[in-house]
Design an enzyme around this catalytic site. Sequence first.
Site, PDB file in Angstrom:
ATOM      1  N   TYR A  44       0.584  -1.262   0.027  1.00 31.61           N
ATOM      2  CA  TYR A  44       0.083  -0.103  -0.093  1.00 31.61           C
ATOM      3  C   TYR A  44       0.924   1.282  -0.173  1.00 31.61           C
ATOM      4  O   TYR A  44       0.220   2.363  -0.092  1.00 31.61           O
ATOM      5  CB  TYR A  44      -1.093   0.042   1.160  1.00 31.61           C
TER       6      TYR A  44
ATOM      7  N   HIS B 131       0.718 -12.036   2.264  1.00 30.22           N
ATOM      8  CA  HIS B 131      -0.357 -11.242   1.386  1.00 30.22           C
ATOM      9  C   HIS B 131      -1.156 -12.197   0.630  1.00 30.22           C
ATOM     10  O   HIS B 131      -2.347 -12.145   0.496  1.00 30.22           O
ATOM     11  CB  HIS B 131       0.005 -10.139   0.780  1.00 30.22           C
TER      12      HIS B 131
HETATM   13  P1  NAP Z   1     -14.264  -1.667   1.617  1.00 32.42           P
HETATM   14  O1  NAP Z   1     -13.663  -1.404   3.079  1.00 32.42           O
HETATM   15  O2  NAP Z   1     -15.529  -2.632   1.527  1.00 32.42           O
HETATM   16  O3  NAP Z   1     -14.786  -0.245   1.007  1.00 32.42           O
HETATM   17  C1  NAP Z   1     -14.013   0.915   0.845  1.00 32.42           C
HETATM   18  C2  NAP Z   1     -15.000   2.011   0.177  1.00 32.42           C
HETATM   19  O4  NAP Z   1     -16.020   2.199   0.879  1.00 32.42           O
HETATM   20  C3  NAP Z   1     -14.414   3.231   0.159  1.00 32.42           C
HETATM   21  O5  NAP Z   1     -14.497   3.656  -1.206  1.00 32.42           O
HETATM   22  C4  NAP Z   1     -14.936   4.022   1.186  1.00 32.42           C
HETATM   23  O6  NAP Z   1     -14.835   5.559   0.784  1.00 32.42           O
HETATM   24  C5  NAP Z   1     -16.273   3.542   1.392  1.00 32.42           C
HETATM   25  N1  NAP Z   1     -16.841   3.586   2.476  1.00 32.42           N
HETATM   26  C6  NAP Z   1     -16.344   3.311   3.678  1.00 32.42           C
HETATM   27  N2  NAP Z   1     -17.078   3.568   4.661  1.00 32.42           N
HETATM   28  C7  NAP Z   1     -18.489   4.081   4.219  1.00 32.42           C
HETATM   29  C8  NAP Z   1     -19.540   4.394   4.610  1.00 32.42           C
HETATM   30  N3  NAP Z   1     -19.733   4.069   5.966  1.00 32.42           N
HETATM   31  N4  NAP Z   1     -20.529   5.001   3.772  1.00 32.42           N
HETATM   32  C9  NAP Z   1     -19.998   5.162   2.416  1.00 32.42           C
HETATM   33  N5  NAP Z   1     -19.087   4.708   1.842  1.00 32.42           N
HETATM   34  C10 NAP Z   1     -18.068   4.055   2.785  1.00 32.42           C
HETATM   35  O7  NAP Z   1     -13.073  -1.885   0.627  1.00 32.42           O
HETATM   36  P2  NAP Z   1     -11.603  -2.281   0.658  1.00 32.42           P
HETATM   37  O8  NAP Z   1     -10.792  -1.010   0.803  1.00 32.42           O
HETATM   38  O9  NAP Z   1     -11.088  -3.028  -0.507  1.00 32.42           O
HETATM   39  O10 NAP Z   1     -11.431  -3.333   1.809  1.00 32.42           O
HETATM   40  C11 NAP Z   1     -11.092  -2.831   3.138  1.00 32.42           C
HETATM   41  C12 NAP Z   1      -9.361  -2.913   3.509  1.00 32.42           C
HETATM   42  O11 NAP Z   1      -9.239  -4.396   3.523  1.00 32.42           O
HETATM   43  C13 NAP Z   1      -8.612  -2.436   2.456  1.00 32.42           C
HETATM   44  O12 NAP Z   1      -8.485  -0.873   2.886  1.00 32.42           O
HETATM   45  C14 NAP Z   1      -7.360  -3.212   3.225  1.00 32.42           C
HETATM   46  O13 NAP Z   1      -6.689  -2.682   4.334  1.00 32.42           O
HETATM   47  C15 NAP Z   1      -8.024  -4.720   3.409  1.00 32.42           C
HETATM   48  N6  NAP Z   1      -7.734  -5.192   2.028  1.00 32.42           N
HETATM   49  C16 NAP Z   1      -6.818  -6.370   1.959  1.00 32.42           C
HETATM   50  C17 NAP Z   1      -6.749  -7.087   0.822  1.00 32.42           C
HETATM   51  C18 NAP Z   1      -5.889  -8.397   0.897  1.00 32.42           C
HETATM   52  O14 NAP Z   1      -5.545  -8.981  -0.218  1.00 32.42           O
HETATM   53  N7  NAP Z   1      -5.680  -8.747   2.105  1.00 32.42           N
HETATM   54  C19 NAP Z   1      -7.437  -6.880  -0.266  1.00 32.42           C
HETATM   55  C20 NAP Z   1      -8.309  -5.817  -0.246  1.00 32.42           C
HETATM   56  C21 NAP Z   1      -8.480  -4.954   0.955  1.00 32.42           C
HETATM   57  P3  NAP Z   1     -13.924   6.740   1.668  1.00 32.42           P
HETATM   58  O15 NAP Z   1     -12.354   6.055   1.446  1.00 32.42           O
HETATM   59  O16 NAP Z   1     -14.217   7.879   0.753  1.00 32.42           O
HETATM   60  O17 NAP Z   1     -14.306   6.798   2.930  1.00 32.42           O
END
Ligand code: NAP
Length: 262
Positions: free
Chosen positions: A38, A96
């Site tokens: 990241y 990862h």
């Molecule tokens: P997510 O958490 O499902 O969705 C994030 C999105 O939702 C962003 O656009 C965010 O916008 C928005 N959001 C968050 N809270 C909200 C709310 N209450 N109302 C409206 N919109 C909202 O997606 P993700 O980032 O893919 O997954 C979360 C975390 O999991 C990542 O950040 C990372 O740390 C981890 N991850 C790990 C892997 C892996 O391979 N291990 C893969 C993917 C993700 P804003 O940013 O504008 O608030």
Amino acid sequence: MPGLGLGTWQNDDPDACAESVRIAVEMGYRHVDTAQIYRNEGAVGRGLTEASVDRDDVFLATKVWINKLAYDDVIELTEESLERLGTDYLDLLYVHWPSGEYDPEETLSAFEQLRDDGLIERIGVSNFEPNHLEAAQAAIDAPIFANQVEMHPLLQQHELREFCADVGVELVAYSPLARGDVFEVDVLSDIADANDVSEAQVSLAWLREKGVTTIPKATGSEHIRDNWASLSLELSGDEIERIDAIDTERRKINPDFGPSAW
Ligand code: NAP
């Protein structure tokens, strides 16, 4: 492990990222998720330092990328992560993906060494299927603590959930808001309206009910606060059943090096 954490993938602007972490931790979040890939560990570390909460009170996790999973690389890159994060230990370090340079014995023996040396407290894996978990646990004596995978109401992970429960591995749900898709699901909107909350809160409360830790990524204080409020939402048995009945397999993260694409 605190059941609600802050995700940070694509929180790329260093000042915004540090501020998100500071706001979240001062609001009560006690779990922050990042990864070497990241490229924001420095900002995450700055947010933690700026927050008026002790480092030891926060559960901090990062991940080693797939091209750095040879023994010496794991050790060296983890030391660099610690430097960037401004801490001398990690609560959890993940592999990862089971891809690239990953080799269960070689990679995980480096993780075990880091644990023996006190640089990490727990060993985690991410995007592992049951066969990868079995091979991983067979490769080392130290326990595999957690498996971080995509999970939300549109990808319910029945088989993996059962497997992890059987072998005592915690599940951490990434993309718990299906990267925004939860806002377009009628069942979730109906339940959200009935409880006067957001679809995000409904998804997070459902995952919590399944015993799964969640790490929604949120940037501004409004989203960070909305997700935190999910801790006060208790879904009824009927509401949980209606979400359980959503019968889709919508995977948002499916890179060609990942097991689901093989
Ligand atoms: P997510 O958490 O499902 O969705 C994030 C999105 O939702 C962003 O656009 C965010 O916008 C928005 N959001 C968050 N809270 C909200 C709310 N209450 N109302 C409206 N919109 C909202 O997606 P993700 O980032 O893919 O997954 C979360 C975390 O999991 C990542 O950040 C990372 O740390 C981890 N991850 C790990 C892997 C892996 O391979 N291990 C893969 C993917 C993700 P804003 O940013 O504008 O608030």
